[in-house]
Design a protein around this motif. Structure first.
Motif, PDB file in Angstrom:
ATOM      1  N   LYS A  19       0.827  -1.207   0.000  1.00 35.98           N
ATOM      2  CA  LYS A  19       0.000   0.000   0.000  1.00 35.98           C
ATOM      3  C   LYS A  19       0.863   1.260   0.000  1.00 35.98           C
ATOM      4  CE  LYS A  19      -3.399   2.923   0.852  1.00 35.98           C
ATOM      5  NZ  LYS A  19      -4.341   3.345  -0.206  1.00 35.98           N
ATOM      6  N   TYR A  20       1.861   1.294   0.869  1.00 35.45           N
ATOM      7  CA  TYR A  20       2.668   2.507   1.039  1.00 35.45           C
ATOM      8  C   TYR A  20       3.744   2.679  -0.034  1.00 35.45           C
ATOM      9  CZ  TYR A  20       0.882   4.000   5.616  1.00 35.45           C
ATOM     10  OH  TYR A  20       0.095   4.480   6.626  1.00 35.45           O
ATOM     11  N   TYR A  21       4.251   1.565  -0.567  1.00 33.73           N
ATOM     12  CA  TYR A  21       5.419   1.653  -1.455  1.00 33.73           C
ATOM     13  C   TYR A  21       5.172   0.988  -2.809  1.00 33.73           C
ATOM     14  CZ  TYR A  21       8.002   3.153   2.666  1.00 33.73           C
ATOM     15  OH  TYR A  21       8.440   3.853   3.762  1.00 33.73           O
ATOM     16  N   GLU A  22       3.935   0.924  -3.234  1.00 39.10           N
ATOM     17  CA  GLU A  22       3.537   0.148  -4.410  1.00 39.10           C
ATOM     18  C   GLU A  22       4.469   0.310  -5.605  1.00 39.10           C
ATOM     19  OE1 GLU A  22      -0.374  -0.618  -7.248  1.00 39.10           O
ATOM     20  OE2 GLU A  22      -0.346   1.053  -5.827  1.00 39.10           O
ATOM     21  N   ASN A  23       4.708   1.536  -6.039  1.00 33.84           N
ATOM     22  CA  ASN A  23       5.504   1.765  -7.249  1.00 33.84           C
ATOM     23  C   ASN A  23       6.892   2.340  -6.967  1.00 33.84           C
ATOM     24  OD1 ASN A  23       3.456   0.909  -9.121  1.00 33.84           O
ATOM     25  ND2 ASN A  23       2.365   2.811  -8.665  1.00 33.84           N
ATOM     26  N   GLU A  24       7.267   2.391  -5.691  1.00 32.10           N
ATOM     27  CA  GLU A  24       8.598   2.887  -5.337  1.00 32.10           C
ATOM     28  C   GLU A  24       9.626   1.758  -5.430  1.00 32.10           C
ATOM     29  OE1 GLU A  24       9.052   5.309  -1.863  1.00 32.10           O
ATOM     30  OE2 GLU A  24       6.935   5.904  -1.883  1.00 32.10           O
ATOM     31  N   ILE A  25      10.847   2.118  -5.731  1.00 34.27           N
ATOM     32  CA  ILE A  25      11.935   1.142  -5.761  1.00 34.27           C
ATOM     33  C   ILE A  25      12.565   1.087  -4.375  1.00 34.27           C
ATOM     34  CG2 ILE A  25      14.132   0.497  -6.797  1.00 34.27           C
ATOM     35  CD1 ILE A  25      11.728   0.302  -8.674  1.00 34.27           C
ATOM     36  N   ILE A  26      12.577  -0.105  -3.796  1.00 35.19           N
ATOM     37  CA  ILE A  26      13.132  -0.283  -2.457  1.00 35.19           C
ATOM     38  C   ILE A  26      14.104  -1.460  -2.459  1.00 35.19           C
ATOM     39  CG2 ILE A  26      11.117   0.674  -1.268  1.00 35.19           C
ATOM     40  CD1 ILE A  26      10.179  -2.191  -0.741  1.00 35.19           C
ATOM     41  N   LYS A  27      14.986  -1.473  -1.482  1.00 35.35           N
ATOM     42  CA  LYS A  27      15.875  -2.616  -1.297  1.00 35.35           C
ATOM     43  C   LYS A  27      15.150  -3.636  -0.434  1.00 35.35           C
ATOM     44  CE  LYS A  27      20.332  -4.062   0.619  1.00 35.35           C
ATOM     45  NZ  LYS A  27      21.501  -3.662   1.446  1.00 35.35           N
ATOM     46  N   ALA A  28      15.123  -4.885  -0.890  1.00 37.11           N
ATOM     47  CA  ALA A  28      14.386  -5.912  -0.158  1.00 37.11           C
ATOM     48  C   ALA A  28      14.885  -7.289  -0.559  1.00 37.11           C
ATOM     49  CB  ALA A  28      12.890  -5.793  -0.447  1.00 37.11           C
ATOM     50  N   TRP A  29      14.433  -8.292   0.179  1.00 37.07           N
ATOM     51  CA  TRP A  29      14.773  -9.675  -0.154  1.00 37.07           C
ATOM     52  C   TRP A  29      13.905 -10.112  -1.328  1.00 37.07           C
ATOM     53  CZ3 TRP A  29      12.351 -14.702   1.006  1.00 37.07           C
ATOM     54  CH2 TRP A  29      13.223 -15.772   0.770  1.00 37.07           C
ATOM     55  N   GLY A  30      14.531 -10.571  -2.383  1.00 33.92           N
ATOM     56  CA  GLY A  30      13.805 -10.894  -3.607  1.00 33.92           C
ATOM     57  C   GLY A  30      13.218 -12.282  -3.660  1.00 33.92           C
ATOM     58  N   GLY A  31      13.535 -13.113  -2.678  1.00 34.38           N
ATOM     59  CA  GLY A  31      13.053 -14.489  -2.682  1.00 34.38           C
ATOM     60  C   GLY A  31      14.209 -15.464  -2.760  1.00 34.38           C
ATOM     61  N   GLU A  32      13.900 -16.742  -2.636  1.00 34.48           N
ATOM     62  CA  GLU A  32      14.938 -17.773  -2.632  1.00 34.48           C
ATOM     63  C   GLU A  32      15.769 -17.719  -3.909  1.00 34.48           C
ATOM     64  OE1 GLU A  32      15.309 -22.633  -2.215  1.00 34.48           O
ATOM     65  OE2 GLU A  32      13.469 -21.608  -1.579  1.00 34.48           O
ATOM     66  N   GLY A  33      17.081 -17.691  -3.729  1.00 40.60           N
ATOM     67  CA  GLY A  33      17.995 -17.656  -4.859  1.00 40.60           C
ATOM     68  C   GLY A  33      18.271 -16.273  -5.406  1.00 40.60           C
ATOM     69  N   LYS A  34      17.634 -15.253  -4.831  1.00 40.95           N
ATOM     70  CA  LYS A  34      17.797 -13.889  -5.350  1.00 40.95           C
ATOM     71  C   LYS A  34      18.514 -12.960  -4.378  1.00 40.95           C
ATOM     72  CE  LYS A  34      13.630 -14.228  -8.197  1.00 40.95           C
ATOM     73  NZ  LYS A  34      12.278 -13.676  -8.476  1.00 40.95           N
ATOM     74  N   GLY A  35      18.398 -13.225  -3.090  1.00 36.78           N
ATOM     75  CA  GLY A  35      19.057 -12.383  -2.106  1.00 36.78           C
ATOM     76  C   GLY A  35      18.468 -10.985  -2.052  1.00 36.78           C
ATOM     77  N   MET A  36      19.235 -10.046  -1.482  1.00 35.06           N
ATOM     78  CA  MET A  36      18.781  -8.661  -1.391  1.00 35.06           C
ATOM     79  C   MET A  36      18.957  -7.980  -2.745  1.00 35.06           C
ATOM     80  SD  MET A  36      17.601  -8.203   1.614  1.00 35.06           S
ATOM     81  CE  MET A  36      17.610  -9.160   3.147  1.00 35.06           C
TER      82      MET A  36
END
Length: 371
Positions: A231-248
């Motif tokens: 809701k708060y960051y829908e279209n913003e680019i943020i640093k996050a965990w991308g899922g298994e095998g992807k890391g941050m």
């Protein structure tokens, strides 16, 4: 006997375990002059006392369609997995079924606030005030905190999140505190009588804490960070965990997800208050009251990432639990780090749990003749 009654789908597991211990799982004697008879009588008394307590273990509650543990209150979320019409409220999310497909689990035991407590006067006896709503400065800051914590997870943080996660096929949070109680028993060289009393307190507290937690969860029907970040960051680019095998990595806010496997991304029920925080706050306080000290002193060793991203393992980490209170705090903050809760869920949950424990402590002392 009692476990087979309530967790009937695991009856074979309990039977096999009894055999491993060299015991007869089919001994149904009620002879009070034998150990087996005392155990069976105790189980019989508990089963009879809890019959019709609201847990719907026999599918007898009105609206349960004769299905054990069925949602007999008819709860349905206002949001679907595909459409979020009220971002303050809980939204189901899609999980992987592990076979290439996806499904959105419904709310788990939405009626648990209707279960009769053991030591509390009512499920809502210590119900906390409301969580922060969309548009508040507090919620904006706490959602940002969840993103920042995940983006900066250290190996120690990951190990803590994984150790405390307690998803499917685990001991669950109450079981975690039973294991901690076992550590106390070994440390303090308990007698059988001491163990019986300590485990009795520990699990009555856990039972009532779950009921109190579910009262708050279902009363507020509050959103989880999984939906709030979107809701708060829908279209913003943020640093996050991308899922298994992807890391941050850098992703759009609408792709953000908790630090969890695809098959169990987030607990399927409302967020406020955190159940982990409530149970941990409660059981930690109970052990502190029972032992007369906050000292714990246990530690565990595990490899960061092993339960979440096995292809991207981190270092071997030692988690140290110096006190019961610190251990509860670590369990609580792990839920914020993992992305399952905002800080408000955690703080209110810890306090709720401690309130429950102090109330049940009075019940315990009455029933052990210490008052």
């Amino acid at each position: 006997r009692a476990m087979s009654e309530y967790y009937y789908s695991d009856k074979e597991l309990f039977t096999d375990f009894m055999k491993e211990l060299g015991l007869d799982p089919y001994n149904n004697t009620l002879d009070p002059t034998t150990p087996e008879g005392i155990g069976n009588l105790a189980a019989k008394a508990v089963i009879e006392a809890r019959h019709g307590d609201g847990a719907n273990q026999y599918g007898e509650e009105e609206g349960s369609q004769n299905k054990p543990y069925h949602n007999y209150i008819g709860y349905e979320p206002v949001n679907s997995a595909d459409e979020n019409v009220d971002p303050n409220r809980w939204q189901p999310k899609y999980f992987s079924d592990g076979k290439g497909g996806y499904f959105a689990p419904g709310c788990l035991t939405p009626y648990w606030d209707k279960v009769k407590p053991i030591g509390l006067k009512s499920a809502d006896q210590f119900r906390p005030g409301p969580p922060p709503m969309i548009g508040s400065k507090q919620l904006e800051e706490e959602v940002a905190e969840v993103i920042a914590l995940q983006a900066n997870l250290s190996d120690h943080d990951k190990a803590l999140v994984e150790f405390m996660r307690d998803g499917p096929q685990s001991v669950q949070q109450a079981g975690h505190w039973l294991k901690f109680a076992q550590d106390v028993s070994r440390r303090d060289k308990h007698t059988l009588d001491e163990d019986v009393k300590m485990y009795f307190l520990n699990q009555v507290v856990a039972m009532d804490a779950f009921i109190a937690s579910w009262d708050s969860k279902m009363f507020y029907d509050y959103a989880r960070p999984y939906a709030l970040v979107h809701k708060y960051y829908e279209n913003e680019i943020i640093k996050a965990w991308g899922g298994e095998g992807k890391g941050m990595m850098e992703i759009e806010g609408k792709q953000w997800r908790p630090y969890s496997p695809e098959t169990f991304l987030c607990p399927p029920f409302p967020s406020y208050v955190s159940g982990h925080s409530t149970i941990s706050g409660a059981c930690a306080e109970a052990l502190k009251l029972w032992t007369g000290s906050d000292e714990f002193g246990e530690k565990v060793t595990l490899v960061a990432g092993a339960l979440t991203e096995p292809d991207n393992l981190g270092d071997t980490v030692v988690l140290e639990f110096p006190t019961f209170t610190k251990t509860a705090d670590m369990a609580g903050i792990s839920r914020v780090m993992g992305g399952y809760h905002i800080q408000a869920d955690n703080v209110a949950g810890l306090q709720l749990g401690r309130d429950v424990a102090r109330e049940v402590w009075k019940f315990y002392k009455e029933h052990t003749g210490e008052l």
